[in-house]
Design an enzyme around this catalytic site. Sequence first.
Site, PDB file in Angstrom:
ATOM      1  N   GLY A 137      87.382  20.363  -6.000  1.00 39.76           N
ATOM      2  CA  GLY A 137      85.959  20.572  -5.702  1.00 39.76           C
ATOM      3  C   GLY A 137      85.758  21.858  -4.933  1.00 39.76           C
ATOM      4  O   GLY A 137      84.858  22.662  -5.234  1.00 39.76           O
TER       5      GLY A 137
ATOM      6  N   GLU B  86      99.210  17.649  -3.009  1.00 37.96           N
ATOM      7  CA  GLU B  86      98.799  16.523  -2.169  1.00 37.96           C
ATOM      8  C   GLU B  86      98.517  15.263  -2.998  1.00 37.96           C
ATOM      9  O   GLU B  86      97.879  15.342  -4.054  1.00 37.96           O
ATOM     10  CB  GLU B  86      97.515  16.916  -1.418  1.00 37.96           C
ATOM     11  CG  GLU B  86      96.978  15.828  -0.519  1.00 37.96           C
ATOM     12  CD  GLU B  86      95.569  16.126  -0.002  1.00 37.96           C
ATOM     13  OE1 GLU B  86      94.748  16.681  -0.748  1.00 37.96           O
ATOM     14  OE2 GLU B  86      95.306  15.800   1.153  1.00 37.96           O
TER      15      GLU B  86
ATOM     16  N   GLY C   6      86.875  18.955   1.817  1.00 40.06           N
ATOM     17  CA  GLY C   6      87.036  18.066   0.667  1.00 40.06           C
ATOM     18  C   GLY C   6      88.262  18.416  -0.127  1.00 40.06           C
ATOM     19  O   GLY C   6      89.242  18.960   0.397  1.00 40.06           O
TER      20      GLY C   6
ATOM     21  N   GLU D 224      87.862  23.779   3.790  1.00 40.62           N
ATOM     22  CA  GLU D 224      89.045  23.136   4.380  1.00 40.62           C
ATOM     23  C   GLU D 224      89.484  22.102   3.368  1.00 40.62           C
ATOM     24  O   GLU D 224      88.792  21.117   3.125  1.00 40.62           O
ATOM     25  CB  GLU D 224      88.692  22.499   5.723  1.00 40.62           C
ATOM     26  CG  GLU D 224      88.272  23.508   6.777  1.00 40.62           C
ATOM     27  CD  GLU D 224      89.297  24.595   7.030  1.00 40.62           C
ATOM     28  OE1 GLU D 224      90.507  24.305   6.975  1.00 40.62           O
ATOM     29  OE2 GLU D 224      88.890  25.742   7.257  1.00 40.62           O
TER      30      GLU D 224
ATOM     31  N   CYS E  26      93.590  14.500   5.758  1.00 45.42           N
ATOM     32  CA  CYS E  26      94.072  15.788   5.250  1.00 45.42           C
ATOM     33  C   CYS E  26      95.344  16.209   5.976  1.00 45.42           C
ATOM     34  O   CYS E  26      96.098  17.021   5.469  1.00 45.42           O
ATOM     35  CB  CYS E  26      92.993  16.833   5.405  1.00 45.42           C
ATOM     36  SG  CYS E  26      92.279  16.790   7.041  1.00 45.42           S
TER      37      CYS E  26
HETATM   38  P1  NAP Z   1      85.471  16.090  -2.839  1.00 40.81           P
HETATM   39  O1  NAP Z   1      85.528  15.110  -3.928  1.00 40.81           O
HETATM   40  O2  NAP Z   1      85.915  17.473  -3.119  1.00 40.81           O
HETATM   41  O3  NAP Z   1      83.938  16.094  -2.366  1.00 40.81           O
HETATM   42  C1  NAP Z   1      83.434  16.906  -1.307  1.00 40.81           C
HETATM   43  C2  NAP Z   1      81.985  17.297  -1.601  1.00 40.81           C
HETATM   44  O4  NAP Z   1      81.952  18.313  -2.597  1.00 40.81           O
HETATM   45  C3  NAP Z   1      81.102  16.177  -2.127  1.00 40.81           C
HETATM   46  O5  NAP Z   1      79.797  16.371  -1.632  1.00 40.81           O
HETATM   47  C4  NAP Z   1      81.145  16.393  -3.622  1.00 40.81           C
HETATM   48  O6  NAP Z   1      80.009  15.916  -4.318  1.00 40.81           O
HETATM   49  C5  NAP Z   1      81.173  17.914  -3.693  1.00 40.81           C
HETATM   50  N1  NAP Z   1      81.807  18.423  -4.901  1.00 40.81           N
HETATM   51  C6  NAP Z   1      83.104  18.222  -5.279  1.00 40.81           C
HETATM   52  N2  NAP Z   1      83.349  18.890  -6.421  1.00 40.81           N
HETATM   53  C7  NAP Z   1      82.195  19.506  -6.779  1.00 40.81           C
HETATM   54  C8  NAP Z   1      81.824  20.338  -7.867  1.00 40.81           C
HETATM   55  N3  NAP Z   1      82.688  20.654  -8.837  1.00 40.81           N
HETATM   56  N4  NAP Z   1      80.553  20.795  -7.912  1.00 40.81           N
HETATM   57  C9  NAP Z   1      79.661  20.468  -6.947  1.00 40.81           C
HETATM   58  N5  NAP Z   1      79.964  19.685  -5.899  1.00 40.81           N
HETATM   59  C10 NAP Z   1      81.210  19.208  -5.805  1.00 40.81           C
HETATM   60  O7  NAP Z   1      86.338  15.631  -1.591  1.00 40.81           O
HETATM   61  P2  NAP Z   1      86.319  14.226  -0.802  1.00 40.81           P
HETATM   62  O8  NAP Z   1      86.616  13.123  -1.715  1.00 40.81           O
HETATM   63  O9  NAP Z   1      85.075  14.169  -0.022  1.00 40.81           O
HETATM   64  O10 NAP Z   1      87.502  14.345   0.241  1.00 40.81           O
HETATM   65  C11 NAP Z   1      88.841  14.023  -0.069  1.00 40.81           C
HETATM   66  C12 NAP Z   1      89.700  15.270  -0.078  1.00 40.81           C
HETATM   67  O11 NAP Z   1      89.323  16.104   1.006  1.00 40.81           O
HETATM   68  C13 NAP Z   1      91.172  15.066   0.094  1.00 40.81           C
HETATM   69  O12 NAP Z   1      91.859  15.811  -0.877  1.00 40.81           O
HETATM   70  C14 NAP Z   1      91.491  15.593   1.489  1.00 40.81           C
HETATM   71  O13 NAP Z   1      92.754  16.112   1.675  1.00 40.81           O
HETATM   72  C15 NAP Z   1      90.453  16.609   1.692  1.00 40.81           C
HETATM   73  N6  NAP Z   1      90.089  16.729   3.106  1.00 40.81           N
HETATM   74  C16 NAP Z   1      90.376  17.882   3.753  1.00 40.81           C
HETATM   75  C17 NAP Z   1      90.086  18.007   5.098  1.00 40.81           C
HETATM   76  C18 NAP Z   1      90.383  19.274   5.824  1.00 40.81           C
HETATM   77  O14 NAP Z   1      89.896  19.454   6.905  1.00 40.81           O
HETATM   78  N7  NAP Z   1      91.147  20.180   5.291  1.00 40.81           N
HETATM   79  C19 NAP Z   1      89.478  16.970   5.790  1.00 40.81           C
HETATM   80  C20 NAP Z   1      89.173  15.814   5.094  1.00 40.81           C
HETATM   81  C21 NAP Z   1      89.480  15.713   3.726  1.00 40.81           C
HETATM   82  P3  NAP Z   1      79.845  14.358  -4.697  1.00 40.81           P
HETATM   83  O15 NAP Z   1      79.169  13.740  -3.526  1.00 40.81           O
HETATM   84  O16 NAP Z   1      78.982  14.413  -5.909  1.00 40.81           O
HETATM   85  O17 NAP Z   1      81.207  13.813  -4.962  1.00 40.81           O
END
Ligand code: NAP
Length: 501
Positions: A240, A386, A236, A260, A297
Amino acid sequence: MLNGKHLIAGQWVSGDETFQSKPAHGPSHAFAVGTPELVNDACLAAEEAFWSYGYSSRQNRAKFLNTIADKIEERGADLTEIGTQETGLPEARLNGERGRTTGQLRLFAEHILSGDYLDRRFDEALPDRAPLPRPDLRMMQRPIGPIAVFGSSNFPLAFSTAGGDTAAALAAGCPVVVKGHSAHPGTGEIVAQAIHEAIKDCDLHPGVFSFVQGGTREVGQTLVKHPLIKAVGFTGSLGGGRALFDLCAARPEPIPFFGELGSVNPMFLLPHALSHRGDEIATGWAGSLTMGAGQFCTKPGVCVVIEGADASAFAKAVTKALAPFEAQTMLTDGIAKSYRDGRDRIAGAKGIRDLLTTSCDQRTATPYLFQATAKEWLDNQALGEEVFGPLGLIIVADNFEEMMKVARTLEGQLTCTLHLDAEDSTEGRALLPILERKAGRLLANGFPTGVEVSSTMVHGGPYPASTNFGATSVGTLSIRRFVRPVCYQNIPTDILPEDIA
Ligand code: NAP
C-alpha cells in the site's frame, strides 16, 4: 455515539453509498463511503485554514493539542468498546494505546512550547566586512501546508486518526486531512468527534482537520494526488505504501511521502550470549513474537545464530516456548489471510525446516517456527520479506563470517538487535557498523516490540522499512517531516514572524 459520517471542515457529511464495518465481535455499523469530491472539499478547507493556523502562536497550538487529548480521554470508555470490537485487540491494549495517544499529543504541546524544533539560526549583519558586506540572515523551520494522514490497522489510536502523524503535523502548524482506516472506521470517527470539539473549544478554523472515511481505494489515491496536499504521513503495508509513494512521485509537483512500512527486525545472537542465556532469550523471543498476535511492525521475525549445540538447544527452547500459545484474533480477515499466505511462502521455500507447525483459519493466527541455513537465506530474497503475524525464522550460519554476510545483505529495517555478553564484544564491534547502515534503531539484549515515544526515538530506517530514511514517525523528531527551513535576509524585524524577530 456513532453517526457514520465524514467530518469535512466542521460539518458531518453523509453520502449516497455506505460500507459496513467488519468487527471481530459485536455489531457491524454502516459508514458513508468517501468520494473524490469530499476529498477536494477537505483539501480546499485545509488550505484556507493554513492561512490562520500556519501562522498561529505555539501557545495556541499547544492548547489545541492538549484539548484534543482531554476530549479523547473523555471518550475513553466508548473508544475502548468500539476499538476492541473492531480490531479484536484486548481491552487493556486499547486503554494503554489511548494513554500513549494522549501522551503523544501532550508531549508535542510541550515540545513546541520549548521552541527547539524551530532550529533558529542567526548570522548577524556585517556591513563593514570586506570585500563584501554580510546581510542580516536568520533561519527557522516553518510549517509546509496541508498534510494527508493514513493510519495503520494495528494501532487504531496511536498510529491513526489522532496518532503520531496527526499530532506532529498539527504541532508544526499544518492542517490535516485523515483518510479513515477501513479496519476501524468507528474508532476513527469517535476520535474525529474529539478533534472536532477541540477545534470549536479553541475557536480554530474548521478546515484545520477533516476526516474522510474510505470504502474505496480511490479516496486515498485522490488525496495523495490533490495539488493542495504538501506531504503524506503513512503507516501501513509495503504494498500500500509503495503504491501511494509512487503516486506522490508521479504528481506534477512531487511531494514527500513519509511511509513507515514494515521489516523483519533481525536479531543476532552472539556465541557467548547464546551459550549462557539461550533459554532466556528463547522465552523472551517467543513473548515478543506472539505479542498482539505478532501484528507489530517491530516484531522480531528473524533470529540469526551460529551452528552448534547451543544453536540446536536454542531452536528446541523456542519451539517449546511457542507451543502453548493459542490462536489469537487478527485485526482483519485480510490480514489473517495474508498471514497464512506468508506462512505458505516460507514453508514452501527450498531447504526450509518446520520446527513448529500449527493450524489456524478464518480470522485467527497461531505461531509457526521455521529454520533455514544462512546459504538458503542468502539465495532466497523472499525469506527476508515480512510476514505480519506470529511467525519466526531461525537462520543458522556456519560461522561468524557467514553471520556478517547475512547482516551485510539485509534490506533496510526498523530495528536490528544484538544479544551479546561481555565476551562477545569483538564480534559486537564488528557487526555494529554494518547494522547501523541497515536500521533506524539498534538494540542490545532486549526485544524491539515496545517503541518509546521520546526525543531520541527513531522509528524508521532505509527502504523498505520506510520510504524516507532521514525521518522518524515516532518521537518529537517526527515534527521535522512537516516543516521546512526558510531563510530571512534583511527582512525588517517589524514584519518578521514573531518566532524569529
Ligand atoms: P495497509 O493495508 O497498507 O493500509 C494502510 C492504509 O492505506 C489504509 O487506509 C488503506 O486503505 C490504505 N491503502 C493501502 N493500499 C492502498 C492503495 N493501493 N491505494 C489507496 N489506499 C491504500 O496497512 P495496514 O493493514 O493498515 O497495516 C499493516 C501493515 O502495516 C503491516 O505490514 C505492518 O508491518 C505495517 N506497519 C508499519 C508500522 C511502522 O511504523 N513502520 C506500524 C504499524 C504497521 P483501506 O482502509 O481501504 O484498506
